[in-house]
Design an enzyme around this catalytic site. Structure first.
Site, PDB file in Angstrom:
ATOM      1  N   LEU A  75      29.379 -49.517 -83.310  1.00  0.00           N
ATOM      2  CA  LEU A  75      28.287 -48.477 -83.043  1.00  0.00           C
ATOM      3  C   LEU A  75      28.256 -48.109 -84.536  1.00  0.00           C
ATOM      4  O   LEU A  75      29.042 -47.499 -85.053  1.00  0.00           O
ATOM      5  CB  LEU A  75      28.441 -47.329 -82.062  1.00  0.00           C
ATOM      6  CG  LEU A  75      28.265 -47.728 -80.671  1.00  0.00           C
ATOM      7  CD1 LEU A  75      28.745 -46.485 -79.799  1.00  0.00           C
ATOM      8  CD2 LEU A  75      27.004 -48.196 -80.392  1.00  0.00           C
ATOM      9  N   ASP A  76      26.837 -48.037 -85.121  1.00  0.00           N
ATOM     10  CA  ASP A  76      26.615 -47.299 -86.262  1.00  0.00           C
ATOM     11  C   ASP A  76      26.641 -45.910 -86.501  1.00  0.00           C
ATOM     12  O   ASP A  76      26.828 -45.450 -85.437  1.00  0.00           O
ATOM     13  CB  ASP A  76      25.361 -47.892 -87.118  1.00  0.00           C
ATOM     14  CG  ASP A  76      24.091 -47.328 -86.267  1.00  0.00           C
ATOM     15  OD1 ASP A  76      24.018 -46.128 -86.269  1.00  0.00           O
ATOM     16  OD2 ASP A  76      23.056 -48.021 -85.837  1.00  0.00           O
ATOM     17  N   GLU A  77      26.795 -45.446 -87.254  1.00  0.00           N
ATOM     18  CA  GLU A  77      27.321 -43.896 -87.594  1.00  0.00           C
ATOM     19  C   GLU A  77      26.471 -43.219 -86.793  1.00  0.00           C
ATOM     20  O   GLU A  77      26.565 -41.878 -86.436  1.00  0.00           O
ATOM     21  CB  GLU A  77      27.050 -43.791 -89.249  1.00  0.00           C
ATOM     22  CG  GLU A  77      27.365 -42.078 -89.462  1.00  0.00           C
ATOM     23  CD  GLU A  77      27.606 -41.961 -90.980  1.00  0.00           C
ATOM     24  OE1 GLU A  77      28.335 -40.812 -91.572  1.00  0.00           O
ATOM     25  OE2 GLU A  77      27.350 -42.935 -91.677  1.00  0.00           O
ATOM     26  N   LYS A  78      24.999 -43.449 -86.948  1.00  0.00           N
ATOM     27  CA  LYS A  78      23.714 -42.626 -86.395  1.00  0.00           C
ATOM     28  C   LYS A  78      23.678 -42.875 -84.668  1.00  0.00           C
ATOM     29  O   LYS A  78      22.788 -42.334 -84.003  1.00  0.00           O
ATOM     30  CB  LYS A  78      22.494 -42.839 -86.887  1.00  0.00           C
ATOM     31  CG  LYS A  78      22.666 -42.273 -88.283  1.00  0.00           C
ATOM     32  CD  LYS A  78      21.253 -42.011 -89.225  1.00  0.00           C
ATOM     33  CE  LYS A  78      21.501 -41.662 -90.679  1.00  0.00           C
ATOM     34  NZ  LYS A  78      20.325 -41.607 -91.337  1.00  0.00           N
ATOM     35  N   SER A  79      24.338 -43.591 -84.239  1.00  0.00           N
ATOM     36  CA  SER A  79      24.549 -43.995 -82.970  1.00  0.00           C
ATOM     37  C   SER A  79      25.757 -43.551 -82.111  1.00  0.00           C
ATOM     38  O   SER A  79      26.714 -43.073 -82.790  1.00  0.00           O
ATOM     39  CB  SER A  79      24.428 -45.493 -82.621  1.00  0.00           C
ATOM     40  OG  SER A  79      23.208 -46.343 -83.307  1.00  0.00           O
TER      41      SER A  79
END
Length: 197
Positions: A52-56
């Site tokens: 999951l990307d950092e902002k998710s």
């Protein structure tokens, strides 16, 4: 083919917003980032299944079985996301998301595969957002569910932007038959006896 042994360990976690889906980085730019190891005393050899990307935020599975990790990543397992988008999303935009939209991926144009998309009308039981999200005083927002069998980098965010509704908050709530428990807070870790798909 056995994908896991009795010695393998598996975990279901709620990855918080602002945390990388990895345990360390050799990059000097990432030395002050948050990593998964701060959530729990994980065993050696544990790895996230996908990212999951950092902002998710939301559901992330971890395992010590490389075979299981490869299987889940290569077998088109469904992944469901709840996305808070900017604006009152139209029927036309929802239909475009369902049938596939063109996004950028690795410097090329890519048409996403058909997927399941619907508006969420009921209120959601999610932990309070850890990042500041503009509220409805600045215009309407909509929650939608998107279920994919592929996972290109930042795909959901790119898809909603492609139809004119940028994602404000993104939460993965399901991987295959594993569902994010409504009682789990951001950062929670739950050991699992084994993984079954």
């Amino acid at each position: 083919m056995d994908l896991q042994t009795n010695d393998d360990q598996h975990f279901l976690i709620y990855k918080p917003f602002g945390m990388l889906s990895q345990f360390y980085s050799n990059s000097k730019q990432q030395c002050k980032k948050r990593f998964l190891g701060e959530l729990y005393d994980f065993p050696d050899g544990v790895m996230p299944i996908g990212r999951l990307d950092e902002k998710s935020e939301g559901l992330l599975l971890l395992t010590t079985s490389g075979k299981m990790s490869h299987f889940v990543n290569s077998q088109n397992i469904e992944k469901e996301y709840f996305a808070l988008v900017d604006g009152a999303i139209s029927d036309s935009a929802v239909n475009k998301l369902r049938t596939g939209v063109t996004i950028g991926f690795e410097g090329k144009k890519y048409k996403t595969k058909p997927c399941k998309v619907f508006r969420i009308k009921d209120s959601l039981e999610l932990p309070e957002a850890e990042q500041k999200i503009r509220d409805d005083r600045h215009g309407p927002t909509s929650w939608i569910s998107i279920t994919l069998k592929e996972g290109k980098f930042r795909q959901v965010r790119k898809m909603t932007s492609a139809v004119g509704y940028p994602t404000l908050r993104l939460v993965r709530v399901r991987i295959g038959n594993y569902i994010l428990d409504k009682a789990m807070d951001s950062g929670a870790v739950r050991p699992l006896e084994k993984l079954t798909f």
